[in-house]
Enzyme design. Sequence first.
Site, PDB file in Angstrom:
ATOM      1  N   LYS A 102       0.556  -1.191   0.061  1.00 29.79           N
ATOM      2  CA  LYS A 102       0.787  -0.007   0.313  1.00 29.79           C
ATOM      3  C   LYS A 102       1.123   1.353   0.162  1.00 29.79           C
ATOM      4  O   LYS A 102       1.894   1.193   0.564  1.00 29.79           O
ATOM      5  CB  LYS A 102      -1.014  -0.045   1.286  1.00 29.79           C
ATOM      6  CG  LYS A 102      -1.939  -1.158   0.990  1.00 29.79           C
ATOM      7  CD  LYS A 102      -2.933  -1.206   2.101  1.00 29.79           C
ATOM      8  CE  LYS A 102      -3.130  -2.335   2.691  1.00 29.79           C
ATOM      9  NZ  LYS A 102      -4.413  -2.068   3.578  1.00 29.79           N
ATOM     10  N   TYR A 141     -12.747  -2.794  -1.909  1.00 28.98           N
ATOM     11  CA  TYR A 141     -13.322  -2.246  -0.415  1.00 28.98           C
ATOM     12  C   TYR A 141     -14.659  -2.381  -0.251  1.00 28.98           C
ATOM     13  O   TYR A 141     -15.326  -2.129   0.608  1.00 28.98           O
ATOM     14  CB  TYR A 141     -12.416  -1.524   0.055  1.00 28.98           C
ATOM     15  CG  TYR A 141     -11.098  -1.276   0.614  1.00 28.98           C
ATOM     16  CD1 TYR A 141     -10.466  -2.684   1.517  1.00 28.98           C
ATOM     17  CD2 TYR A 141      -9.890  -0.616   0.367  1.00 28.98           C
ATOM     18  CE1 TYR A 141      -9.778  -2.445   1.706  1.00 28.98           C
ATOM     19  CE2 TYR A 141      -8.937  -1.063   0.410  1.00 28.98           C
ATOM     20  CZ  TYR A 141      -8.695  -1.871   1.115  1.00 28.98           C
ATOM     21  OH  TYR A 141      -7.445  -2.219   1.489  1.00 28.98           O
ATOM     22  N   ASN A 179      -1.594   0.597   7.182  1.00 33.62           N
ATOM     23  CA  ASN A 179      -1.282  -1.047   7.753  1.00 33.62           C
ATOM     24  C   ASN A 179      -0.815  -1.435   6.919  1.00 33.62           C
ATOM     25  O   ASN A 179      -0.417  -2.864   6.884  1.00 33.62           O
ATOM     26  CB  ASN A 179      -2.351  -1.547   8.522  1.00 33.62           C
ATOM     27  CG  ASN A 179      -3.767  -2.244   7.501  1.00 33.62           C
ATOM     28  OD1 ASN A 179      -3.436  -2.166   6.273  1.00 33.62           O
ATOM     29  ND2 ASN A 179      -4.929  -2.985   7.565  1.00 33.62           N
ATOM     30  N   HIS A 204      -2.192  -5.469   2.022  1.00 30.36           N
ATOM     31  CA  HIS A 204      -3.054  -6.356   1.868  1.00 30.36           C
ATOM     32  C   HIS A 204      -2.999  -7.897   1.137  1.00 30.36           C
ATOM     33  O   HIS A 204      -2.019  -7.970   0.540  1.00 30.36           O
ATOM     34  CB  HIS A 204      -4.730  -5.443   0.782  1.00 30.36           C
ATOM     35  CG  HIS A 204      -5.263  -6.206   0.027  1.00 30.36           C
ATOM     36  ND1 HIS A 204      -5.940  -6.717   1.200  1.00 30.36           N
ATOM     37  CD2 HIS A 204      -5.377  -7.150  -0.446  1.00 30.36           C
ATOM     38  CE1 HIS A 204      -7.626  -7.135   0.642  1.00 30.36           C
ATOM     39  NE2 HIS A 204      -7.047  -8.134  -0.422  1.00 30.36           N
ATOM     40  N   GLU A 222     -10.580 -10.872  -6.118  1.00 34.94           N
ATOM     41  CA  GLU A 222      -9.737 -10.020  -6.261  1.00 34.94           C
ATOM     42  C   GLU A 222      -8.727  -9.440  -7.332  1.00 34.94           C
ATOM     43  O   GLU A 222      -8.717  -8.294  -8.222  1.00 34.94           O
ATOM     44  CB  GLU A 222      -9.085  -9.627  -4.687  1.00 34.94           C
ATOM     45  CG  GLU A 222     -10.564  -9.438  -3.964  1.00 34.94           C
ATOM     46  CD  GLU A 222      -9.288  -8.753  -2.623  1.00 34.94           C
ATOM     47  OE1 GLU A 222      -9.906  -9.107  -1.435  1.00 34.94           O
ATOM     48  OE2 GLU A 222      -8.099  -9.758  -2.251  1.00 34.94           O
TER      49      GLU A 222
HETATM   50  P1  TYD Z   1     -10.172  -5.627   6.580  1.00 31.85           P
HETATM   51  O1  TYD Z   1     -10.769  -5.875   5.393  1.00 31.85           O
HETATM   52  O2  TYD Z   1     -11.288  -5.259   7.637  1.00 31.85           O
HETATM   53  O3  TYD Z   1      -8.945  -6.086   7.418  1.00 31.85           O
HETATM   54  P2  TYD Z   1      -7.462  -6.296   6.698  1.00 31.85           P
HETATM   55  O4  TYD Z   1      -6.784  -5.231   5.517  1.00 31.85           O
HETATM   56  O5  TYD Z   1      -6.538  -6.733   7.329  1.00 31.85           O
HETATM   57  O6  TYD Z   1      -7.961  -7.880   5.535  1.00 31.85           O
HETATM   58  O7  TYD Z   1     -10.158  -3.827   6.343  1.00 31.85           O
HETATM   59  C1  TYD Z   1      -9.710  -3.330   5.182  1.00 31.85           C
HETATM   60  C2  TYD Z   1      -9.328  -2.247   5.550  1.00 31.85           C
HETATM   61  O8  TYD Z   1      -9.709  -1.742   6.315  1.00 31.85           O
HETATM   62  C3  TYD Z   1      -8.066  -2.629   6.601  1.00 31.85           C
HETATM   63  O9  TYD Z   1      -6.806  -2.879   5.627  1.00 31.85           O
HETATM   64  C4  TYD Z   1      -7.824  -0.990   7.208  1.00 31.85           C
HETATM   65  C5  TYD Z   1      -9.123  -0.203   7.150  1.00 31.85           C
HETATM   66  N1  TYD Z   1      -9.547  -0.488   8.221  1.00 31.85           N
HETATM   67  C6  TYD Z   1      -9.805   0.692   9.573  1.00 31.85           C
HETATM   68  O10 TYD Z   1      -9.185   2.096   8.658  1.00 31.85           O
HETATM   69  N2  TYD Z   1     -10.299   1.338   9.943  1.00 31.85           N
HETATM   70  C7  TYD Z   1     -10.969  -0.625  10.778  1.00 31.85           C
HETATM   71  O11 TYD Z   1     -11.814  -0.214  11.927  1.00 31.85           O
HETATM   72  C8  TYD Z   1     -11.101  -1.609  10.048  1.00 31.85           C
HETATM   73  C9  TYD Z   1     -11.453  -2.387  10.526  1.00 31.85           C
HETATM   74  C10 TYD Z   1     -10.656  -1.417   8.566  1.00 31.85           C
END
Ligand code: TYD
Length: 159
Positions: free
Chosen positions: A11, A51, A114, A117, A128
Amino acid sequence: MVNERTLIIVKPDALNRDLAGEAISRFERKGLKIVAMKMEHLPVYKLKEHYAHLAEKAFFEELIKYMSSIPSILMVLEGKEACKVARKLIGGTYGREAEPGTLRGDYSVSNQMNLVHASETPEIAEKEIKNFFAEKEIFEYNKTNFDWIYARDSKGEIV
Ligand code: TYD
């Protein structure tokens, strides 16, 4: 089956923080096979589709803004249980809670930024990958180290 595929997005925060190489390297060193890779400034419409399951969340608009801010690096990785393996390598969604040793656990302190993905399941991965890659962008090739990455059991199954 060793040809399970997963979609990885390195990302914008990983690129901004010079962590793209580290992220790619961890997947590669684990033994996942890179079968597609490109850099793309992800358009809002593709991100909204990616998303879609989060469209009702309060953080959705900010998430799309962050993900469309600068380019990302996208990869398709292949391997036995590739989705499960990649998810374990990246760690839990929230950086502060992600296990140390994982990409997010080692390098993120944010609930949103984070770094990477990785598709949750093989079924989700298939959708995806179609959203971001044309079939001709995905390569089939043999790696010479295959026999040192997987073993075979007495029935010849990959283990
Ligand atoms: P999600 O698909 O729930 O998690 P992952 O990436 O672990 O599969 O969420 C997608 C993205 O959305 C996540 O990587 C970061 C963002 N996000 C937030 O900004 N706040 C939140 O509370 C959550 C759950 C996700």
